[in-house]
Design an enzyme around this catalytic site. Structure first.
Site, short mmCIF file in Angstrom:
data_model
loop_
_atom_site.label_atom_id
_atom_site.label_comp_id
_atom_site.label_asym_id
_atom_site.label_seq_id
_atom_site.Cartn_x
_atom_site.Cartn_y
_atom_site.Cartn_z
N ARG A 87 5.55 3.73 4.86
CA ARG A 87 4.17 3.58 4.88
C ARG A 87 3.49 2.38 3.58
O ARG A 87 3.00 1.62 3.79
CB ARG A 87 3.70 5.11 5.14
CG ARG A 87 3.26 5.56 6.05
CD ARG A 87 2.40 4.38 7.28
NE ARG A 87 1.76 5.07 8.88
CZ ARG A 87 3.54 4.56 9.87
NH1 ARG A 87 4.59 3.45 9.39
NH2 ARG A 87 3.36 5.77 10.92
N GLU A 90 4.44 -1.79 4.83
CA GLU A 90 3.53 -1.37 5.82
C GLU A 90 2.41 -1.19 5.29
O GLU A 90 2.09 -2.42 4.69
CB GLU A 90 3.33 -0.28 6.44
CG GLU A 90 2.28 -1.07 7.73
CD GLU A 90 1.59 0.59 8.65
OE1 GLU A 90 1.57 0.15 10.38
OE2 GLU A 90 1.26 1.33 7.92
N SER A 113 6.36 -9.38 -11.49
CA SER A 113 7.67 -9.11 -11.77
C SER A 113 7.30 -7.06 -11.63
O SER A 113 6.69 -6.52 -11.65
CB SER A 113 7.68 -8.96 -13.28
OG SER A 113 9.20 -8.62 -13.75
#
Length: 160
Positions: A87, A90, A113
């Site tokens: 998740r 995602e 960074s």
């Protein structure tokens, strides 16, 4: 011993003692709990004083203590199979293009960074169910335009 075996040993001791990650992080101290836990899970290096604290806490051997101080091979196979990690992946896959566009508009041509980086999380009470709050702060690193000639910017900072 391989790092994966050391991680399993640490997890076994954690379970056996009934320790929380919060307790372990406080006992070892010295830096963010996310980094301490990441190191104990094999993804980060513990500086020598913290490796010493961890070795003392977990009753590790001298070789295991030195392993905690070594730079690990970081990362995991992609895409991740663990639902929570997936998740998060995602979240970046879906929101990444918008974040990229907004960061570039604000800062210029470069990256955020993940080395010079801060990460925090906490729990936010919410009437529809508590929420996880993540706060990421990474240094902006502009691309260097190597071979730039007179009048061409050397770095990809936002142009006014």
């Amino acid at each position: 011993m391989k790092r994966e075996q050391l991680v399993e040993k640490i997890l076994d001791i954690k379970r056996e003692k009934g320790w929380s990650w919060k307790y372990i992080s406080e006992e070892i101290g010295g830096m963010s709990p996310i980094l301490v836990v990441g190191a104990l899970l094999g993804q980060m290096k513990l500086p020598k004083p913290l490796a010493e604290s961890a070795a003392s806490l977990f009753g590790l051997t001298e070789g295991e203590k030195r392993m905690l101080n070594e730079v690990p091979m970081r990362g995991s196979p992609m895409p991740p199979t663990d639902p929570l990690i997936y998740r998060l992946y995602e979240l970046i896959m879906v929101n990444g293009p918008a974040l990229k566009a907004l960061i570039e508009e604000e800062f210029g041509d470069g990256i955020m960074s993940a080395i010079d980086f801060d990460l925090e999380f906490d729990r936010l009470p919410h009437p529809k169910g508590d929420r996880v709050r993540l706060v990421m702060s990474g240094k902006f690193l502009p691309y260097k335009y190597y071979g730039a000639e007179q009048g061409v910017p050397e770095y990809g900072f936002k142009e006014e």
